[in-house]
Design an enzyme around this catalytic site. Structure first.
Site, short mmCIF file in Angstrom:
data_model
loop_
_atom_site.label_atom_id
_atom_site.label_comp_id
_atom_site.label_asym_id
_atom_site.label_seq_id
_atom_site.Cartn_x
_atom_site.Cartn_y
_atom_site.Cartn_z
N LYS A 10 -16.91 25.03 23.46
CA LYS A 10 -17.59 24.10 22.43
C LYS A 10 -16.60 23.13 21.84
O LYS A 10 -15.50 23.14 21.93
CB LYS A 10 -18.18 25.02 21.34
CG LYS A 10 -19.11 26.18 21.74
CD LYS A 10 -19.76 26.92 20.65
CE LYS A 10 -20.88 27.79 21.33
NZ LYS A 10 -21.57 28.51 20.12
N PHE A 58 -30.21 29.03 11.55
CA PHE A 58 -29.13 28.31 11.79
C PHE A 58 -29.28 27.20 12.98
O PHE A 58 -28.10 26.70 13.47
CB PHE A 58 -28.09 29.20 12.25
CG PHE A 58 -28.38 30.28 13.46
CD1 PHE A 58 -28.29 29.65 14.84
CD2 PHE A 58 -28.75 31.38 13.29
CE1 PHE A 58 -28.51 30.26 15.78
CE2 PHE A 58 -29.10 32.12 14.49
CZ PHE A 58 -29.07 31.62 15.76
N ARG A 86 -18.53 37.99 28.44
CA ARG A 86 -18.52 38.49 26.84
C ARG A 86 -17.62 39.17 26.09
O ARG A 86 -17.16 39.02 25.07
CB ARG A 86 -20.30 39.08 26.94
CG ARG A 86 -21.36 37.93 27.04
CD ARG A 86 -22.65 38.61 27.02
NE ARG A 86 -22.99 38.89 25.65
CZ ARG A 86 -23.53 37.87 24.85
NH1 ARG A 86 -23.68 36.65 25.42
NH2 ARG A 86 -23.93 38.23 23.77
N THR A 92 -19.90 37.29 18.33
CA THR A 92 -20.18 35.91 18.21
C THR A 92 -19.44 35.31 16.60
O THR A 92 -19.07 34.22 16.65
CB THR A 92 -21.72 36.09 17.81
OG1 THR A 92 -22.45 36.41 19.08
CG2 THR A 92 -22.28 34.65 17.35
N ARG A 103 -12.55 34.23 20.88
CA ARG A 103 -13.00 33.88 19.31
C ARG A 103 -12.18 34.32 18.36
O ARG A 103 -11.83 33.60 17.47
CB ARG A 103 -14.28 34.37 19.31
CG ARG A 103 -15.27 33.36 19.94
CD ARG A 103 -16.92 34.36 20.24
NE ARG A 103 -17.72 33.46 20.55
CZ ARG A 103 -19.01 33.89 21.07
NH1 ARG A 103 -19.40 35.02 21.15
NH2 ARG A 103 -19.90 33.11 21.57
N ASN A 113 -17.49 28.56 17.05
CA ASN A 113 -16.88 29.82 17.63
C ASN A 113 -16.40 29.56 19.05
O ASN A 113 -16.44 30.52 19.85
CB ASN A 113 -18.12 30.97 17.61
CG ASN A 113 -19.28 30.84 18.20
OD1 ASN A 113 -19.16 29.46 18.86
ND2 ASN A 113 -20.05 31.67 18.42
P1 CMP Z 1 -23.86 30.92 21.00
O1 CMP Z 1 -23.53 32.06 21.83
O2 CMP Z 1 -23.82 29.49 21.79
O3 CMP Z 1 -25.58 30.97 20.74
C1 CMP Z 1 -26.05 30.73 19.76
C2 CMP Z 1 -25.12 30.20 18.59
O4 CMP Z 1 -25.63 29.98 17.31
C3 CMP Z 1 -24.01 31.23 18.51
O5 CMP Z 1 -23.20 30.96 19.71
C4 CMP Z 1 -23.36 30.85 17.23
O6 CMP Z 1 -22.41 29.87 17.41
C5 CMP Z 1 -24.59 30.28 16.30
N1 CMP Z 1 -24.81 30.98 15.31
C6 CMP Z 1 -25.07 30.47 13.77
N2 CMP Z 1 -25.42 31.53 13.08
C7 CMP Z 1 -25.65 32.52 13.91
C8 CMP Z 1 -26.19 33.80 13.62
N3 CMP Z 1 -26.47 34.24 12.17
N4 CMP Z 1 -26.55 34.55 14.64
C9 CMP Z 1 -26.30 34.21 15.98
N5 CMP Z 1 -25.66 32.89 16.24
C10 CMP Z 1 -25.36 32.29 15.27
#
Ligand code: CMP
Length: 140
Positions: A10, A58, A86, A92, A103, A113
């Site tokens: 990212k 979000f 993963r 996340t 991360r 992230n």
């Molecule tokens: P990613 O795996 O790219 O998929 C969706 C993205 O939304 C996640 O990583 C996070 O960077 C972002 N995000 C922000 N807030 C949330 C949340 N509460 N739960 C899950 N993803 C979130």
């Protein structure tokens, strides 16, 4: 089984100049980069890619962040690639990510992230096709 997964480094991690460090983790875990492109996503690209999250609170911040700078997009291939990636990424929310994960080491917040990785075989296939035509994938 040998799987493929879609990975995105990212804008935050690209800005930190850690593409190579993250690629080293993929390679160290036996994942091969079989396709790659650096790109600056358009708003349309980001909204389409994250379409499943369109109704989530979000969503807007996620899209703004993903278009804030260039990203590095790659397809990875290897034994159990989806879960392996993963595990390498960690949770996340970087505050919850295990020590030694991408991360935990490189991410600042749940939005910034560092990496994205497909969560299942079905989404991996859709996400890889979103970024890469078949002829740009080099299984080896
Ligand atoms: P990613 O795996 O790219 O998929 C969706 C993205 O939304 C996640 O990583 C996070 O960077 C972002 N995000 C922000 N807030 C949330 C949340 N509460 N739960 C899950 N993803 C979130």
């Amino acid at each position: 089984a040998i799987e493929r997964t879609l990975s995105i480094i990212k804008p935050d991690a690209v800005a930190k100049n850690v593409i190579g460090q993250i690629y080293s983790r993929f390679e160290g875990a036996g994942l091969k980069v079989i396709a790659a492109r650096m790109m600056h996503l358009s708003r349309n690209d980001a909204e389409a890619f994250y379409g499943v999250h369109r109704e989530r609170p979000f969503f807007k911040d996620l899209v703004e962040f993903m278009i804030s700078g260039p990203v590095m997009v790659q397809a990875l291939e290897g034994e159990g690639a989806i879960l392996k990636n993963r595990d390498l990424m960690g949770a996340t929310d970087p505050k919850k990510a295990a020590a030694g994960t991408i991360r935990a080491d490189f991410a600042d917040s749940i939005d910034a992230n560092a990496v994205h990785g497909s969560d299942a075989p079905e989404t991996a296939a859709v996400e890889i096709a979103f970024f890469f035509p078949g002829m740009s994938i080099h299984s080896r």
